[in-house]
Write a protein that holds these residues in place. Structure first.
Motif, PDB file in Angstrom:
ATOM      1  N   VAL A 211       0.859  -1.193   0.000  1.00 42.46           N
ATOM      2  CA  VAL A 211       0.000   0.000   0.000  1.00 42.46           C
ATOM      3  C   VAL A 211       0.894   1.242   0.000  1.00 42.46           C
ATOM      4  CG1 VAL A 211      -2.013  -1.016   1.147  1.00 42.46           C
ATOM      5  CG2 VAL A 211      -0.186  -0.058   2.542  1.00 42.46           C
TER       6      VAL A 211
ATOM      7  N   ARG B 209       0.466   5.887  -0.323  1.00 46.52           N
ATOM      8  CA  ARG B 209      -0.395   7.057  -0.544  1.00 46.52           C
ATOM      9  C   ARG B 209      -0.267   7.431  -2.010  1.00 46.52           C
ATOM     10  NH1 ARG B 209      -0.108  12.785  -0.856  1.00 46.52           N
ATOM     11  NH2 ARG B 209      -1.592  13.901   0.465  1.00 46.52           N
ATOM     12  N   THR B 210      -1.390   7.679  -2.652  1.00 45.69           N
ATOM     13  CA  THR B 210      -1.325   8.010  -4.074  1.00 45.69           C
ATOM     14  C   THR B 210      -0.435   9.234  -4.275  1.00 45.69           C
ATOM     15  OG1 THR B 210      -2.597   8.427  -6.069  1.00 45.69           O
ATOM     16  CG2 THR B 210      -3.462   9.394  -4.073  1.00 45.69           C
TER      17      THR B 210
ATOM     18  N   TYR C  38      -5.498  14.901  -5.488  1.00 45.83           N
ATOM     19  CA  TYR C  38      -5.711  14.142  -4.252  1.00 45.83           C
ATOM     20  C   TYR C  38      -7.032  14.563  -3.609  1.00 45.83           C
ATOM     21  CZ  TYR C  38      -4.511  11.952   0.234  1.00 45.83           C
ATOM     22  OH  TYR C  38      -4.515  11.161   1.365  1.00 45.83           O
TER      23      TYR C  38
ATOM     24  N   HIS D  34      -7.708   7.308  -1.742  1.00 47.96           N
ATOM     25  CA  HIS D  34      -6.436   7.983  -1.410  1.00 47.96           C
ATOM     26  C   HIS D  34      -5.256   7.028  -1.246  1.00 47.96           C
ATOM     27  CE1 HIS D  34      -8.485  11.907   0.177  1.00 47.96           C
ATOM     28  NE2 HIS D  34      -8.473  11.813  -1.142  1.00 47.96           N
ATOM     29  N   THR D  35      -5.542   5.790  -0.817  1.00 45.87           N
ATOM     30  CA  THR D  35      -4.457   4.823  -0.631  1.00 45.87           C
ATOM     31  C   THR D  35      -4.466   3.828  -1.785  1.00 45.87           C
ATOM     32  OG1 THR D  35      -4.586   5.039   1.760  1.00 45.87           O
ATOM     33  CG2 THR D  35      -3.513   3.061   0.930  1.00 45.87           C
TER      34      THR D  35
ATOM     35  N   ARG E 240      -3.341   0.357  -3.762  1.00 50.12           N
ATOM     36  CA  ARG E 240      -3.018  -1.019  -3.392  1.00 50.12           C
ATOM     37  C   ARG E 240      -2.426  -1.728  -4.598  1.00 50.12           C
ATOM     38  NH1 ARG E 240      -7.317  -4.205  -2.651  1.00 50.12           N
ATOM     39  NH2 ARG E 240      -6.184  -5.711  -1.406  1.00 50.12           N
TER      40      ARG E 240
ATOM     41  N   ARG F  16     -10.904   0.534  -3.243  1.00 51.34           N
ATOM     42  CA  ARG F  16     -10.791   1.982  -3.445  1.00 51.34           C
ATOM     43  C   ARG F  16     -12.089   2.571  -4.010  1.00 51.34           C
ATOM     44  NH1 ARG F  16      -5.274   3.176  -6.564  1.00 51.34           N
ATOM     45  NH2 ARG F  16      -5.549   5.186  -5.518  1.00 51.34           N
TER      46      ARG F  16
END
Length: 360
Positions: A83, A85-86, A93, A101-102, A104, A160
Protein backbone atom coordinates in the motif's frame (compact mmCIF):
# COMPACT_ATOMS: atom_id res chain seq x y z
CA UNK A 1 -26.36 -27.74 -42.79
CA UNK A 2 -26.18 -24.19 -41.45
CA UNK A 3 -22.73 -22.60 -41.43
CA UNK A 4 -22.21 -19.91 -38.86
CA UNK A 5 -19.82 -17.06 -39.43
CA UNK A 6 -17.82 -17.14 -36.18
CA UNK A 7 -16.86 -13.47 -36.52
CA UNK A 8 -20.53 -12.45 -36.58
CA UNK A 9 -21.20 -14.76 -33.64
CA UNK A 10 -18.42 -13.17 -31.56
CA UNK A 11 -19.65 -9.69 -32.44
CA UNK A 12 -23.21 -10.64 -31.48
CA UNK A 13 -21.94 -12.19 -28.24
CA UNK A 14 -20.42 -8.81 -27.27
CA UNK A 15 -23.76 -7.11 -27.93
CA UNK A 16 -25.78 -9.76 -26.07
CA UNK A 17 -23.40 -9.53 -23.10
CA UNK A 18 -23.59 -5.73 -23.31
CA UNK A 19 -27.38 -5.80 -23.44
CA UNK A 20 -27.65 -8.11 -20.44
CA UNK A 21 -25.18 -6.05 -18.47
CA UNK A 22 -26.12 -2.56 -19.54
CA UNK A 23 -29.63 -2.34 -20.97
CA UNK A 24 -31.42 -4.36 -18.32
CA UNK A 25 -32.04 -2.54 -15.06
CA UNK A 26 -29.80 -4.97 -13.16
CA UNK A 27 -27.27 -2.25 -12.55
CA UNK A 28 -27.30 1.55 -12.82
CA UNK A 29 -25.84 3.18 -15.94
CA UNK A 30 -22.53 5.04 -16.12
CA UNK A 31 -22.55 8.73 -15.04
CA UNK A 32 -25.99 8.70 -13.36
CA UNK A 33 -24.90 11.74 -11.29
CA UNK A 34 -23.98 13.85 -14.32
CA UNK A 35 -20.78 15.54 -15.44
CA UNK A 36 -19.08 16.28 -12.11
CA UNK A 37 -19.32 20.09 -12.03
CA UNK A 38 -16.15 22.00 -11.12
CA UNK A 39 -14.16 18.75 -10.84
CA UNK A 40 -14.64 18.22 -14.57
CA UNK A 41 -13.34 21.75 -15.33
CA UNK A 42 -10.27 21.11 -13.16
CA UNK A 43 -9.53 17.77 -14.85
CA UNK A 44 -9.99 19.12 -18.37
CA UNK A 45 -7.41 21.80 -17.55
CA UNK A 46 -4.97 19.35 -15.93
CA UNK A 47 -5.21 16.76 -18.72
CA UNK A 48 -4.61 19.38 -21.38
CA UNK A 49 -1.29 20.00 -19.60
CA UNK A 50 -0.35 16.35 -20.30
CA UNK A 51 0.23 17.09 -23.96
CA UNK A 52 3.72 18.53 -24.06
CA UNK A 53 4.28 20.93 -26.94
CA UNK A 54 7.96 20.08 -26.85
CA UNK A 55 9.08 16.44 -27.14
CA UNK A 56 10.87 15.12 -24.09
CA UNK A 57 9.07 17.43 -21.69
CA UNK A 58 7.96 14.39 -19.67
CA UNK A 59 7.78 15.34 -16.03
CA UNK A 60 9.59 12.89 -13.74
CA UNK A 61 7.43 10.41 -11.79
CA UNK A 62 7.19 10.70 -8.01
CA UNK A 63 8.99 7.98 -6.10
CA UNK A 64 6.63 5.95 -3.88
CA UNK A 65 7.63 3.66 -1.02
CA UNK A 66 5.03 0.89 -0.76
CA UNK A 67 4.69 -0.88 2.59
CA UNK A 68 4.83 -4.59 1.76
CA UNK A 69 3.44 -7.69 3.44
CA UNK A 70 3.97 -11.25 2.19
CA UNK A 71 0.74 -13.06 1.22
CA UNK A 72 2.36 -16.43 0.37
CA UNK A 73 5.61 -17.89 -0.82
CA UNK A 74 6.54 -21.14 -2.52
CA UNK A 75 9.95 -22.62 -3.32
CA UNK A 76 10.22 -20.50 -6.46
CA UNK A 77 7.90 -17.48 -6.12
CA UNK A 78 6.55 -14.93 -3.70
CA UNK A 79 3.34 -12.87 -3.67
CA UNK A 80 3.37 -9.61 -1.74
CA UNK A 81 0.79 -6.87 -1.37
CA UNK A 82 1.73 -3.26 -0.86
CA UNK A 83 0.00 0.00 0.00
CA UNK A 84 1.12 3.58 -0.58
CA UNK A 85 -0.39 7.06 -0.54
CA UNK A 86 -1.33 8.01 -4.07
CA UNK A 87 1.49 10.24 -5.39
CA UNK A 88 -0.71 12.67 -7.35
CA UNK A 89 -0.61 16.38 -6.53
CA UNK A 90 -2.85 18.02 -3.90
CA UNK A 91 -5.54 19.20 -6.34
CA UNK A 92 -6.03 15.69 -7.71
CA UNK A 93 -5.71 14.14 -4.25
CA UNK A 94 -8.50 16.38 -2.93
CA UNK A 95 -10.71 15.64 -5.98
CA UNK A 96 -10.46 11.88 -5.30
CA UNK A 97 -12.98 10.18 -3.00
CA UNK A 98 -11.28 9.45 0.38
CA UNK A 99 -11.60 5.70 -0.31
CA UNK A 100 -9.21 6.10 -3.26
CA UNK A 101 -6.44 7.98 -1.41
CA UNK A 102 -4.46 4.82 -0.63
CA UNK A 103 -3.23 2.78 -3.59
CA UNK A 104 -3.02 -1.02 -3.39
CA UNK A 105 -0.74 -3.24 -5.41
CA UNK A 106 0.03 -6.98 -5.67
CA UNK A 107 3.54 -8.08 -6.63
CA UNK A 108 4.25 -11.63 -7.85
CA UNK A 109 7.96 -12.30 -8.38
CA UNK A 110 10.35 -15.21 -8.89
CA UNK A 111 12.72 -16.01 -6.04
CA UNK A 112 16.51 -16.48 -6.30
CA UNK A 113 16.88 -14.41 -9.48
CA UNK A 114 18.79 -11.13 -9.20
CA UNK A 115 16.45 -8.24 -10.16
CA UNK A 116 18.81 -6.93 -12.86
CA UNK A 117 18.26 -10.25 -14.70
CA UNK A 118 14.47 -10.01 -14.35
CA UNK A 119 11.73 -8.05 -16.05
CA UNK A 120 8.54 -6.77 -14.41
CA UNK A 121 5.29 -5.71 -16.05
CA UNK A 122 2.72 -3.44 -14.36
CA UNK A 123 -0.82 -4.68 -15.18
CA UNK A 124 -3.56 -2.00 -15.23
CA UNK A 125 -7.27 -2.64 -14.69
CA UNK A 126 -9.89 -2.92 -17.42
CA UNK A 127 -13.45 -1.70 -16.82
CA UNK A 128 -14.90 -3.67 -13.92
CA UNK A 129 -11.65 -5.46 -12.93
CA UNK A 130 -11.86 -4.84 -9.20
CA UNK A 131 -9.51 -7.46 -7.76
CA UNK A 132 -5.97 -8.73 -8.32
CA UNK A 133 -6.78 -12.37 -9.23
CA UNK A 134 -7.46 -12.20 -12.96
CA UNK A 135 -4.32 -10.22 -13.74
CA UNK A 136 -2.22 -12.41 -11.43
CA UNK A 137 -3.49 -15.45 -13.40
CA UNK A 138 -2.41 -13.75 -16.62
CA UNK A 139 1.06 -13.02 -15.21
CA UNK A 140 1.60 -16.23 -13.20
CA UNK A 141 2.90 -18.47 -16.04
CA UNK A 142 5.46 -15.76 -16.94
CA UNK A 143 7.37 -16.42 -13.71
CA UNK A 144 9.23 -19.23 -15.47
CA UNK A 145 10.45 -16.66 -18.02
CA UNK A 146 11.79 -14.53 -15.10
CA UNK A 147 9.02 -11.96 -15.59
CA UNK A 148 7.43 -10.56 -12.44
CA UNK A 149 3.87 -9.16 -12.37
CA UNK A 150 2.75 -6.06 -10.53
CA UNK A 151 -1.02 -5.49 -10.38
CA UNK A 152 -2.35 -2.02 -9.53
CA UNK A 153 -5.86 -1.63 -8.11
CA UNK A 154 -7.40 1.39 -9.84
CA UNK A 155 -8.92 4.29 -7.94
CA UNK A 156 -12.75 3.91 -7.86
CA UNK A 157 -12.31 0.10 -7.97
CA UNK A 158 -12.05 -2.74 -5.43
CA UNK A 159 -11.29 -1.48 -1.94
CA UNK A 160 -10.79 1.98 -3.45
CA UNK A 161 -14.40 2.19 -4.62
CA UNK A 162 -16.49 5.10 -3.28
CA UNK A 163 -19.31 4.04 -0.99
CA UNK A 164 -22.14 5.25 -3.26
CA UNK A 165 -20.79 3.66 -6.46
CA UNK A 166 -22.30 0.36 -7.62
CA UNK A 167 -19.78 -1.94 -9.30
CA UNK A 168 -17.77 -0.28 -12.06
CA UNK A 169 -20.50 2.25 -12.90
CA UNK A 170 -18.74 5.55 -12.18
CA UNK A 171 -21.12 8.23 -10.92
CA UNK A 172 -19.78 11.23 -12.89
CA UNK A 173 -17.91 11.81 -16.15
CA UNK A 174 -15.20 13.57 -14.10
CA UNK A 175 -14.61 10.25 -12.26
CA UNK A 176 -13.51 8.60 -15.54
CA UNK A 177 -10.90 11.30 -16.19
CA UNK A 178 -9.79 11.25 -12.56
CA UNK A 179 -9.45 7.45 -12.57
CA UNK A 180 -7.29 7.66 -15.70
CA UNK A 181 -5.14 10.59 -14.59
CA UNK A 182 -4.39 9.05 -11.17
CA UNK A 183 -3.80 5.54 -12.60
CA UNK A 184 -1.17 7.01 -14.97
CA UNK A 185 0.54 8.81 -12.08
CA UNK A 186 0.55 5.69 -9.87
CA UNK A 187 1.76 3.37 -12.64
CA UNK A 188 4.61 5.72 -13.56
CA UNK A 189 5.64 5.89 -9.91
CA UNK A 190 5.62 2.08 -9.62
CA UNK A 191 7.79 1.76 -12.74
CA UNK A 192 10.17 4.30 -11.23
CA UNK A 193 10.24 2.24 -8.00
CA UNK A 194 10.96 -0.96 -9.98
CA UNK A 195 13.79 0.81 -11.79
CA UNK A 196 15.49 2.75 -9.00
CA UNK A 197 14.58 0.93 -5.79
CA UNK A 198 14.15 -2.69 -6.86
CA UNK A 199 16.73 -2.54 -9.68
CA UNK A 200 14.82 -4.48 -12.35
CA UNK A 201 16.63 -4.95 -15.68
CA UNK A 202 13.57 -4.35 -17.89
CA UNK A 203 10.05 -3.06 -17.38
CA UNK A 204 6.75 -3.01 -19.18
CA UNK A 205 3.13 -1.95 -18.76
CA UNK A 206 0.02 -3.75 -20.06
CA UNK A 207 -3.73 -3.60 -19.66
CA UNK A 208 -6.96 -4.86 -21.18
CA UNK A 209 -9.57 -2.54 -22.66
CA UNK A 210 -9.62 0.65 -20.52
CA UNK A 211 -6.43 -0.65 -18.88
CA UNK A 212 -4.88 -0.80 -22.36
CA UNK A 213 -5.64 2.90 -22.99
CA UNK A 214 -3.97 3.74 -19.66
CA UNK A 215 -1.02 1.44 -20.47
CA UNK A 216 -0.52 3.24 -23.80
CA UNK A 217 -0.52 6.62 -22.00
CA UNK A 218 1.98 5.40 -19.39
CA UNK A 219 4.25 3.95 -22.09
CA UNK A 220 4.06 7.24 -23.98
CA UNK A 221 4.91 9.42 -20.99
CA UNK A 222 7.55 7.21 -19.36
CA UNK A 223 11.01 8.85 -19.50
CA UNK A 224 12.87 5.63 -20.43
CA UNK A 225 12.06 2.83 -22.95
CA UNK A 226 9.61 0.25 -21.62
CA UNK A 227 7.49 -2.45 -23.29
CA UNK A 228 3.99 -1.06 -23.89
CA UNK A 229 1.27 -3.67 -24.36
CA UNK A 230 -2.32 -2.47 -24.88
CA UNK A 231 -4.76 -5.39 -25.26
CA UNK A 232 -8.27 -5.06 -26.79
CA UNK A 233 -8.05 -1.32 -26.34
CA UNK A 234 -9.25 1.70 -28.34
CA UNK A 235 -7.20 4.82 -29.09
CA UNK A 236 -9.63 6.89 -27.00
CA UNK A 237 -12.54 6.50 -24.56
CA UNK A 238 -14.73 8.30 -27.14
CA UNK A 239 -14.85 5.02 -29.06
CA UNK A 240 -16.04 3.01 -26.06
CA UNK A 241 -18.72 5.41 -24.82
CA UNK A 242 -19.90 7.03 -28.08
CA UNK A 243 -19.50 4.22 -30.66
CA UNK A 244 -19.24 0.82 -28.94
CA UNK A 245 -21.55 -1.20 -26.69
CA UNK A 246 -21.01 1.13 -23.69
CA UNK A 247 -23.06 3.88 -25.33
CA UNK A 248 -26.07 1.81 -24.18
CA UNK A 249 -24.73 1.87 -20.63
CA UNK A 250 -24.49 5.66 -20.36
CA UNK A 251 -27.05 7.82 -18.51
CA UNK A 252 -27.62 10.23 -21.42
CA UNK A 253 -30.83 11.63 -19.91
CA UNK A 254 -29.13 12.45 -16.59
CA UNK A 255 -26.24 14.08 -18.49
CA UNK A 256 -28.75 16.06 -20.57
CA UNK A 257 -30.55 17.28 -17.43
CA UNK A 258 -27.28 18.27 -15.80
CA UNK A 259 -26.14 20.15 -18.91
CA UNK A 260 -29.47 21.92 -19.44
CA UNK A 261 -29.21 23.42 -15.92
CA UNK A 262 -26.32 25.51 -17.28
CA UNK A 263 -27.50 25.90 -20.86
CA UNK A 264 -31.01 26.35 -22.26
CA UNK A 265 -32.64 23.73 -24.53
CA UNK A 266 -30.03 20.99 -24.74
CA UNK A 267 -30.60 18.21 -27.27
CA UNK A 268 -29.27 14.68 -26.86
CA UNK A 269 -27.00 15.31 -29.86
CA UNK A 270 -25.45 18.29 -28.03
CA UNK A 271 -24.95 16.07 -24.98
CA UNK A 272 -23.16 13.45 -27.08
CA UNK A 273 -21.04 16.17 -28.69
CA UNK A 274 -20.03 17.45 -25.23
CA UNK A 275 -19.13 13.86 -24.27
CA UNK A 276 -16.98 13.51 -27.40
CA UNK A 277 -15.19 16.76 -26.57
CA UNK A 278 -14.50 15.76 -22.97
CA UNK A 279 -13.37 12.24 -23.85
CA UNK A 280 -11.16 13.48 -26.69
CA UNK A 281 -8.76 14.25 -23.81
CA UNK A 282 -8.17 10.48 -23.64
CA UNK A 283 -7.07 10.31 -27.30
CA UNK A 284 -3.70 8.56 -27.11
CA UNK A 285 -2.76 9.66 -30.64
CA UNK A 286 -2.22 13.14 -29.11
CA UNK A 287 0.42 11.73 -26.74
CA UNK A 288 4.16 11.60 -27.55
CA UNK A 289 5.50 8.50 -29.35
CA UNK A 290 7.01 6.08 -26.76
CA UNK A 291 10.82 6.01 -26.48
CA UNK A 292 10.98 2.58 -28.12
CA UNK A 293 7.97 2.17 -30.45
CA UNK A 294 9.29 -1.27 -31.54
CA UNK A 295 8.49 -2.51 -28.02
CA UNK A 296 4.81 -1.50 -28.45
CA UNK A 297 2.58 -4.49 -29.31
CA UNK A 298 -1.19 -4.11 -29.58
CA UNK A 299 -3.32 -7.24 -29.43
CA UNK A 300 -6.74 -6.62 -30.98
CA UNK A 301 -9.79 -8.78 -31.74
CA UNK A 302 -11.13 -9.25 -35.28
CA UNK A 303 -14.83 -8.94 -34.32
CA UNK A 304 -14.86 -6.66 -31.29
CA UNK A 305 -18.27 -5.13 -30.51
CA UNK A 306 -16.66 -2.67 -28.09
CA UNK A 307 -13.59 -1.57 -30.06
CA UNK A 308 -13.82 -1.05 -33.86
CA UNK A 309 -10.74 -1.99 -35.94
CA UNK A 310 -10.18 1.58 -37.17
CA UNK A 311 -9.52 2.69 -33.59
CA UNK A 312 -6.65 0.23 -33.09
CA UNK A 313 -5.14 1.10 -36.47
CA UNK A 314 -5.27 4.86 -35.73
CA UNK A 315 -2.94 4.40 -32.78
CA UNK A 316 -0.60 2.10 -34.69
CA UNK A 317 -0.40 4.75 -37.43
CA UNK A 318 0.37 7.47 -34.86
CA UNK A 319 3.21 5.34 -33.43
CA UNK A 320 5.32 4.17 -36.42
CA UNK A 321 7.27 1.02 -35.56
CA UNK A 322 4.54 -0.39 -33.28
CA UNK A 323 2.92 -3.74 -34.10
CA UNK A 324 -0.71 -4.92 -34.12
CA UNK A 325 -1.52 -8.62 -33.62
CA UNK A 326 -5.04 -9.87 -34.35
CA UNK A 327 -6.78 -12.66 -32.46
CA UNK A 328 -10.05 -14.11 -33.75
CA UNK A 329 -13.01 -13.26 -31.58
CA UNK A 330 -14.93 -10.48 -29.90
CA UNK A 331 -14.12 -8.40 -26.85
CA UNK A 332 -15.62 -10.81 -24.32
CA UNK A 333 -14.46 -14.07 -25.94
CA UNK A 334 -10.89 -12.79 -26.52
CA UNK A 335 -10.69 -11.59 -22.95
CA UNK A 336 -11.50 -15.18 -21.90
CA UNK A 337 -9.77 -17.26 -24.59
CA UNK A 338 -6.61 -15.48 -25.68
CA UNK A 339 -4.45 -15.17 -22.57
CA UNK A 340 -1.74 -17.10 -24.43
CA UNK A 341 -1.56 -14.36 -27.09
CA UNK A 342 -1.39 -11.67 -24.39
CA UNK A 343 1.46 -13.49 -22.63
CA UNK A 344 3.37 -13.95 -25.90
CA UNK A 345 3.06 -10.22 -26.61
CA UNK A 346 4.44 -9.46 -23.12
CA UNK A 347 7.45 -11.75 -23.68
CA UNK A 348 8.10 -10.42 -27.20
CA UNK A 349 7.72 -6.76 -26.18
CA UNK A 350 10.26 -7.20 -23.35
CA UNK A 351 12.65 -9.05 -25.70
CA UNK A 352 12.77 -5.94 -27.88
CA UNK A 353 14.30 -3.91 -25.03
CA UNK A 354 17.95 -3.70 -24.06
CA UNK A 355 18.89 -4.92 -20.58
CA UNK A 356 19.72 -2.03 -18.29
CA UNK A 357 23.42 -1.59 -17.56
CA UNK A 358 23.97 -2.95 -14.06
CA UNK A 359 25.89 -0.64 -11.70
CA UNK A 360 29.49 -1.76 -11.06
Amino acid sequence: MVTVNMGTLYYVLDHVYGALLHRTKLSPPFFSRGWGGTKLDLLEKMINQLFPEVEGQNWPPNLVQPIWKTVWESKTACLREGVFRTPCDEQLYNALPPESHTARVAFLSPKFVPPQKMACVVHLAGTGDHAFERRLRLGGPLLKENIATMVLESPFYGRRRPMLQRGAKLLCVSDLLLLGRVTIEEARSLLYWLDYEAGYGKMGVCGLSMGGVHAAMVGSLHPTPIATLPFLSPHSAVVAFCEGVLKHATAWEALKEDLSMHKAATTLEEVRERMRNVLSLTDVTRFPIPKNPNAVIFVAATDDGYIPKHSVLELQKAWPGSEVRWVSGGHVSSFLLHNGAFRKAIVDGLNRLQWKESPL
